[in-house]
Design an enzyme around this catalytic site. Structure first.
Site, PDB file in Angstrom:
ATOM      1  N   HIS A   1       0.827  -1.210   0.000  1.00 13.37           N
ATOM      2  CA  HIS A   1       0.000   0.000   0.000  1.00 13.37           C
ATOM      3  C   HIS A   1       0.861   1.261   0.000  1.00 13.37           C
ATOM      4  O   HIS A   1       2.002   1.273   0.466  1.00 13.37           O
ATOM      5  CB  HIS A   1      -0.948   0.015   1.200  1.00 13.37           C
ATOM      6  CG  HIS A   1      -0.255   0.105   2.527  1.00 13.37           C
ATOM      7  ND1 HIS A   1       0.274   1.285   3.016  1.00 13.37           N
ATOM      8  CD2 HIS A   1      -0.008  -0.836   3.471  1.00 13.37           C
ATOM      9  CE1 HIS A   1       0.815   1.072   4.197  1.00 13.37           C
ATOM     10  NE2 HIS A   1       0.666  -0.217   4.498  1.00 13.37           N
TER      11      HIS A   1
ATOM     12  N   GLU B   1      -1.802  -6.495   7.764  1.00 21.10           N
ATOM     13  CA  GLU B   1      -0.466  -6.213   8.283  1.00 21.10           C
ATOM     14  C   GLU B   1      -0.231  -7.030   9.553  1.00 21.10           C
ATOM     15  O   GLU B   1      -1.168  -7.493  10.210  1.00 21.10           O
ATOM     16  CB  GLU B   1      -0.348  -4.711   8.574  1.00 21.10           C
ATOM     17  CG  GLU B   1       0.965  -4.237   9.176  1.00 21.10           C
ATOM     18  CD  GLU B   1       2.181  -4.573   8.341  1.00 21.10           C
ATOM     19  OE1 GLU B   1       2.534  -5.778   8.286  1.00 21.10           O
ATOM     20  OE2 GLU B   1       2.794  -3.651   7.771  1.00 21.10           O
TER      21      GLU B   1
END
Length: 253
Positions: free
Chosen positions: A13, A91
């Site tokens: 990202h 994550e």
């Protein structure tokens, strides 16, 4: 079933609000910065320029990765393809470090402990209390998960353990159909996948950094091993500079 080589693209990202502030983020759901949005768009432009157009996307349930996928697909004119979201691509959960300033944490605990928490393969940070400010234990997006699957901290080994079932059950089947697969995810969930693909040792994985917003392309053989070990960045110069910046996180004040 399509023949190899299979095409896989990894995209971390774009810069998030807490990347910009140099805070440990983990499972805290933060937005992209304007810079991060530009990085995501640039990632899509690189895909289009290379003629490497994804047929399906797999991403996490965190909006910085979801938004990155959206912007990249818009730039590549592939906004219409299927997008699958799953928590196993989230994550790494940074436990009690979530929300803490990296430079302050380094100063408080020293470089050895800081790097152990941040980069060791099997040493997680202290666990985050379930009712703490930055806990996701009661987040509705994880309500379907049994308590034992909702982490309160993770090391990279834990991320590998929860990511690999999704790789085998969801991503590999898409590759087998001949689809070009884009995985838009996070620094550590992508490091976990690269560790598996490239057979990186537990010790050597500490040195692997993945930059934001720059597509990393793999061609995989019939055993899903890379024909181009380490992958190929679509903008190698920008990737090299960005990797250096990732290495220096924690030193920035």
């Amino acid at each position: 079933m399509a023949d190899a080589p299979y095409k896989l693209i990894l995209l971390r990202h774009g810069e998030s609000e807490w990347n910009e502030k140099n805070l440990f983020t983990g499972w805290v759901d933060v937005n992209l910065t304007p810079k991060g949005e530009k990085e995501a768009t640039r990632g899509g432009e690189l895909l289009k320029d290379a003629g490497l157009l994804p047929d399906v996307v797999h991403t996490s349930v965190q909006k910085r990765a979801i938004r990155t996928a959206q912007l990249a697909l818009e730039a590549a004119d592939r906004h219409w393809i299927p997008v699958h979201r799953h928590w196993r691509l989230n994550e790494r959960h940074y436990g009690a470090l979530q929300g803490k300033d990296k430079a302050q944490t380094l100063a408080e605990f020293g470089e050895e402990q800081f790097m152990l928490w941040r980069r060791s393969y099997d040493t997680p940070p202290p666990a985050l209390d379930r009712d703490a400010e930055y806990s996701q234990f009661s987040d509705p997006r994880y309500a379907m998960l049994p308590p034992e699957l909702r982490p309160q901290t993770e090391c990279l080994k834990d991320v590998v353990g929860r990511m690999l079932p999704y790789w085998f059950d969801a991503i590999v089947p898409d590759l087998l159909t001949g689809r070009t697969v884009l995985v838009a995810a996070h620094g550590n969930s992508l490091r976990a996948l690269v560790k598996h693909l490239d057979g990186i040792s537990d010790a050597d994985i500490a040195g692997l950094n993945i930059p934001t917003g720059i597509p990393l392309s793999y061609e995989l053989n019939a055993e899903f091993k890379p024909l181009n070990p380490g992958g190929t960045y679509l903008d190698p110069d920008a990737a090299a500079a960005a990797i250096e910046a990732v290495k220096n996180q924690g030193k920035k004040k």
